[in-house]
Design a protein around this motif. Structure first.
Motif, PDB file in Angstrom:
ATOM      1  N   LEU A  16       0.870  -1.167   0.000  1.00 37.93           N
ATOM      2  CA  LEU A  16       0.000   0.000   0.000  1.00 37.93           C
ATOM      3  C   LEU A  16       0.915   1.227   0.000  1.00 37.93           C
ATOM      4  O   LEU A  16       1.547   1.539   1.004  1.00 37.93           O
ATOM      5  N   VAL A  17       1.021   1.890  -1.152  1.00 35.26           N
ATOM      6  CA  VAL A  17       1.969   3.004  -1.318  1.00 35.26           C
ATOM      7  C   VAL A  17       1.331   4.318  -0.842  1.00 35.26           C
ATOM      8  O   VAL A  17       1.993   5.171  -0.263  1.00 35.26           O
ATOM      9  N   VAL A  18       0.041   4.450  -1.105  1.00 39.27           N
ATOM     10  CA  VAL A  18      -0.733   5.596  -0.601  1.00 39.27           C
ATOM     11  C   VAL A  18      -1.906   5.005   0.168  1.00 39.27           C
ATOM     12  O   VAL A  18      -2.671   4.197  -0.364  1.00 39.27           O
ATOM     13  N   PRO A  36       9.914  10.793   4.602  1.00 37.65           N
ATOM     14  CA  PRO A  36      11.183  10.175   4.204  1.00 37.65           C
ATOM     15  C   PRO A  36      11.133   9.606   2.782  1.00 37.65           C
ATOM     16  O   PRO A  36      10.051   9.504   2.191  1.00 37.65           O
ATOM     17  N   ASN A  37      12.281   9.219   2.273  1.00 39.85           N
ATOM     18  CA  ASN A  37      12.351   8.555   0.958  1.00 39.85           C
ATOM     19  C   ASN A  37      11.368   7.379   0.952  1.00 39.85           C
ATOM     20  O   ASN A  37      11.297   6.619   1.918  1.00 39.85           O
ATOM     21  N   GLY A  38      10.648   7.263  -0.135  1.00 37.04           N
ATOM     22  CA  GLY A  38       9.749   6.114  -0.289  1.00 37.04           C
ATOM     23  C   GLY A  38       8.464   6.223   0.520  1.00 37.04           C
ATOM     24  O   GLY A  38       7.719   5.243   0.626  1.00 37.04           O
ATOM     25  N   SER A  39       8.152   7.411   1.075  1.00 35.81           N
ATOM     26  CA  SER A  39       6.951   7.521   1.908  1.00 35.81           C
ATOM     27  C   SER A  39       5.680   7.736   1.087  1.00 35.81           C
ATOM     28  O   SER A  39       4.578   7.689   1.629  1.00 35.81           O
ATOM     29  N   GLY A  40       5.837   7.992  -0.218  1.00 40.98           N
ATOM     30  CA  GLY A  40       4.656   8.069  -1.079  1.00 40.98           C
ATOM     31  C   GLY A  40       4.358   9.445  -1.654  1.00 40.98           C
ATOM     32  O   GLY A  40       3.296   9.644  -2.273  1.00 40.98           O
ATOM     33  N   LYS A  41       5.281  10.395  -1.513  1.00 40.51           N
ATOM     34  CA  LYS A  41       5.020  11.773  -1.975  1.00 40.51           C
ATOM     35  C   LYS A  41       4.798  11.822  -3.498  1.00 40.51           C
ATOM     36  O   LYS A  41       3.820  12.393  -3.973  1.00 40.51           O
ATOM     37  N   SER A  42       5.735  11.217  -4.254  1.00 42.19           N
ATOM     38  CA  SER A  42       5.606  11.267  -5.721  1.00 42.19           C
ATOM     39  C   SER A  42       4.379  10.495  -6.174  1.00 42.19           C
ATOM     40  O   SER A  42       3.684  10.910  -7.111  1.00 42.19           O
ATOM     41  N   SER A  43       4.120   9.367  -5.516  1.00 43.27           N
ATOM     42  CA  SER A  43       2.940   8.573  -5.895  1.00 43.27           C
ATOM     43  C   SER A  43       1.669   9.373  -5.669  1.00 43.27           C
ATOM     44  O   SER A  43       0.758   9.375  -6.508  1.00 43.27           O
ATOM     45  N   LEU A  44       1.609  10.085  -4.544  1.00 45.30           N
ATOM     46  CA  LEU A  44       0.431  10.910  -4.261  1.00 45.30           C
ATOM     47  C   LEU A  44       0.288  12.019  -5.308  1.00 45.30           C
ATOM     48  O   LEU A  44      -0.815  12.284  -5.794  1.00 45.30           O
ATOM     49  N   LEU A  45       1.406  12.631  -5.697  1.00 45.86           N
ATOM     50  CA  LEU A  45       1.336  13.680  -6.731  1.00 45.86           C
ATOM     51  C   LEU A  45       0.817  13.097  -8.044  1.00 45.86           C
ATOM     52  O   LEU A  45       0.022  13.733  -8.744  1.00 45.86           O
ATOM     53  N   ARG A  46       1.256  11.868  -8.373  1.00 44.53           N
ATOM     54  CA  ARG A  46       0.779  11.269  -9.631  1.00 44.53           C
ATOM     55  C   ARG A  46      -0.720  10.988  -9.572  1.00 44.53           C
ATOM     56  O   ARG A  46      -1.424  11.119 -10.569  1.00 44.53           O
ATOM     57  N   LEU A  47      -1.206  10.595  -8.402  1.00 44.44           N
ATOM     58  CA  LEU A  47      -2.661  10.388  -8.257  1.00 44.44           C
ATOM     59  C   LEU A  47      -3.396  11.724  -8.394  1.00 44.44           C
ATOM     60  O   LEU A  47      -4.433  11.808  -9.062  1.00 44.44           O
ATOM     61  N   SER A  82       7.406  16.807 -12.692  1.00 39.00           N
ATOM     62  CA  SER A  82       7.905  15.597 -12.030  1.00 39.00           C
ATOM     63  C   SER A  82       9.358  15.814 -11.653  1.00 39.00           C
ATOM     64  O   SER A  82       9.955  16.838 -11.982  1.00 39.00           O
ATOM     65  N   GLN A  83       9.935  14.808 -11.009  1.00 38.12           N
ATOM     66  CA  GLN A  83      11.358  14.929 -10.661  1.00 38.12           C
ATOM     67  C   GLN A  83      12.167  15.028 -11.926  1.00 38.12           C
ATOM     68  O   GLN A  83      11.771  14.550 -12.984  1.00 38.12           O
ATOM     69  N   HIS A  84      13.340  15.637 -11.772  1.00 38.68           N
ATOM     70  CA  HIS A  84      14.219  15.963 -12.892  1.00 38.68           C
ATOM     71  C   HIS A  84      14.343  14.835 -13.918  1.00 38.68           C
ATOM     72  O   HIS A  84      14.605  13.698 -13.566  1.00 38.68           O
ATOM     73  N   LEU A 191       8.666  18.252  -0.812  1.00 36.78           N
ATOM     74  CA  LEU A 191       9.939  18.855  -0.396  1.00 36.78           C
ATOM     75  C   LEU A 191      10.641  17.938   0.592  1.00 36.78           C
ATOM     76  O   LEU A 191       9.984  17.265   1.393  1.00 36.78           O
ATOM     77  N   HIS A 192      11.972  17.933   0.552  1.00 39.20           N
ATOM     78  CA  HIS A 192      12.735  17.228   1.588  1.00 39.20           C
ATOM     79  C   HIS A 192      13.187  18.170   2.683  1.00 39.20           C
ATOM     80  O   HIS A 192      13.409  17.753   3.806  1.00 39.20           O
ATOM     81  N   ASP A 193      13.355  19.445   2.326  1.00 36.13           N
ATOM     82  CA  ASP A 193      13.924  20.397   3.275  1.00 36.13           C
ATOM     83  C   ASP A 193      12.815  20.957   4.173  1.00 36.13           C
ATOM     84  O   ASP A 193      11.967  21.747   3.732  1.00 36.13           O
TER      85      ASP A 193
HETATM   86  N1  LIG Z   1       5.097   1.919 -10.111  1.00 37.05           N
HETATM   87  C1  LIG Z   1       5.557   1.386  -8.964  1.00 37.05           C
HETATM   88  N2  LIG Z   1       5.773   0.054  -8.847  1.00 37.05           N
HETATM   89  C2  LIG Z   1       6.220  -0.483  -7.677  1.00 37.05           C
HETATM   90  N3  LIG Z   1       6.489   0.251  -6.574  1.00 37.05           N
HETATM   91  C3  LIG Z   1       6.297   1.562  -6.645  1.00 37.05           C
HETATM   92  C4  LIG Z   1       5.825   2.219  -7.830  1.00 37.05           C
HETATM   93  N4  LIG Z   1       5.728   3.548  -7.582  1.00 37.05           N
HETATM   94  C5  LIG Z   1       6.139   3.714  -6.313  1.00 37.05           C
HETATM   95  N5  LIG Z   1       6.466   2.527  -5.752  1.00 37.05           N
HETATM   96  C6  LIG Z   1       6.951   2.328  -4.372  1.00 37.05           C
HETATM   97  O1  LIG Z   1       6.145   3.111  -3.543  1.00 37.05           O
HETATM   98  C7  LIG Z   1       6.901   3.688  -2.490  1.00 37.05           C
HETATM   99  C8  LIG Z   1       6.725   5.201  -2.498  1.00 37.05           C
HETATM  100  O2  LIG Z   1       7.428   5.749  -3.604  1.00 37.05           O
HETATM  101  P1  LIG Z   1       7.396   7.298  -3.935  1.00 37.05           P
HETATM  102  O3  LIG Z   1       8.302   7.507  -5.091  1.00 37.05           O
HETATM  103  O4  LIG Z   1       5.985   7.736  -4.052  1.00 37.05           O
HETATM  104  O5  LIG Z   1       8.026   7.895  -2.592  1.00 37.05           O
HETATM  105  P2  LIG Z   1       8.620   9.342  -2.315  1.00 37.05           P
HETATM  106  O6  LIG Z   1       8.141   9.732  -0.969  1.00 37.05           O
HETATM  107  O7  LIG Z   1       8.313  10.263  -3.437  1.00 37.05           O
HETATM  108  O8  LIG Z   1      10.182   9.017  -2.277  1.00 37.05           O
HETATM  109  P3  LIG Z   1      11.490   9.937  -2.525  1.00 37.05           P
HETATM  110  O9  LIG Z   1      11.531  10.928  -1.396  1.00 37.05           O
HETATM  111  O10 LIG Z   1      12.591   8.933  -2.410  1.00 37.05           O
HETATM  112  O11 LIG Z   1      11.388  10.562  -3.881  1.00 37.05           O
HETATM  113  C9  LIG Z   1       8.341   3.229  -2.704  1.00 37.05           C
HETATM  114  O12 LIG Z   1       8.582   2.120  -1.880  1.00 37.05           O
HETATM  115  C10 LIG Z   1       8.364   2.855  -4.164  1.00 37.05           C
HETATM  116  O13 LIG Z   1       9.317   1.850  -4.419  1.00 37.05           O
END
Ligand SMILES: Nc1ncnc2c1ncn2[C@@H]1O[C@H](COP(=O)(O)OP(=O)(O)OP(=O)(O)O)[C@@H](O)[C@H]1O
Length: 260
Positions: A16-18, A36-47, A82-84, A191-193
């Motif tokens: 469950l990413v989000v 933190p890294n991998g917490s779901g920020k980019s995934s949430l933005l894509r949604l 999106s990211q660079h 943001l990370h900062d």
């Molecule tokens: N398409 C995908 N397939 C499999 N796993 C995914 C996919 N997209 C995201 N994830 C996983 O979901 C989690 C959240 O990823 P996401 O990139 O949203 O985090 P983030 O908070 O933006 O991270 P970062 O700060 O490192 O950029 C990670 O564990 C990532 O590996």
């Protein structure tokens, strides 16, 4: 009303990413997405951008589920950076920015307000003087600003930015966030900062493993307790007016504090 998330859930690879994310900003607010890294920020933005669809819950624009809006209608309102990306293309910066006008062009490629919108977007991002340079020759930070100009040329009312300060020197980090918060748009900014989030965001949403673990004004949400719980880092938080100022403790300080 603007772009809002209600009980969003999205899984990938069995995770469950989000996880049950609800955010309902006021129009014009700048919402910081932290975690933190991998917490779901980019995934949430894509949604939020409609690039991915949630497994359950909904993203709404002025109360309408974005799944019922066409891609073009959505792109006239919502722009995302999106990211660079490391794309190497042989075009000028102005043409990259012009890509933002695609949703506004008719079938013959005509776009009445196009040149004016491109000019405004270049000016707002401080990129006017770079417009005729080749994309290949731009630095990482200049590309980042050009991508933001491309999103602004879309004339969005909602702006989604994934780590917009990545690759920027400190002057340009402050400059771009100052320009973003002055725009008459609702923005979600990953943001990370935490100090930049404290300075520029009206509200912050802190994610951990896809869930919202803190949410509120920077002064309410960015506490030393939250930072230790979510990031595993000790920090002191002072206040400068209503802006929290975070000082992280070095690992050595953290160890000796733990022994004391
Ligand atoms: N398409 C995908 N397939 C499999 N796993 C995914 C996919 N997209 C995201 N994830 C996983 O979901 C989690 C959240 O990823 P996401 O990139 O949203 O985090 P983030 O908070 O933006 O991270 P970062 O700060 O490192 O950029 C990670 O564990 C990532 O590996």
């Amino acid at each position: 009303m603007t772009l809002a998330a209600t009980s969003l859930r999205w899984s990938r690879g069995g995770n469950l990413v989000v996880d049950d994310v609800t955010i309902d900003p006021q129009p014009g607010e700048t919402i910081g997405l932290l975690g933190p890294n991998g917490s779901g920020k980019s995934s949430l933005l894509r949604l939020l951008a409609g690039v991915d669809g949630p497994d359950s819950g909904a993203v709404t624009l002025d109360g309408t589920d974005i799944r019922t809006l066409g891609r073009r209608a959505l792109s006239k309102r919502v722009a995302m950076v999106s990211q660079h990306s490391h794309t190497e293309v042989d075009i000028r910066v102005r043409d990259v920015v012009r890509l933002g006008r695609v949703p506004h062009s008719d079938v013959f490629g005509r776009d009445e307000g196009g040149d004016a919108a491109i000019g405004r977007a270049l000016a707002v991002t401080g990129m006017t003087g770079h417009a005729d340079r080749m994309w290949r020759a731009m630095s990482g930070g200049e590309r980042q600003r050009a991508q933001i100009a491309r999103a602004l040329a879309q004339d969005p009312q909602e702006l989604l930015l994934d780590e917009p300060t990545n690759h920027l020197d400190i002057q340009h980090q402050l400059d771009i966030l100052e320009r973003v918060v002055a725009l008459p748009v609702t923005s979600y900014v990953a943001l990370h900062d935490l100090n930049l989030a404290a300075m520029f965001c009206d509200r912050v949403v802190v994610l951990s493993r896809g869930r919202i673990v803190a949410h509120g004004s920077p002064v309410d949400a960015l506490t030393s307790d939250m930072i230790e719980r979510v990031y595993g880092v000790r920090a002191s938080v002072a206040e400068d007016g209503r802006t929290p100022v975070i000082r992280y403790h070095r690992v050595r300080e953290q160890e000796s504090a733990g022994q004391g």
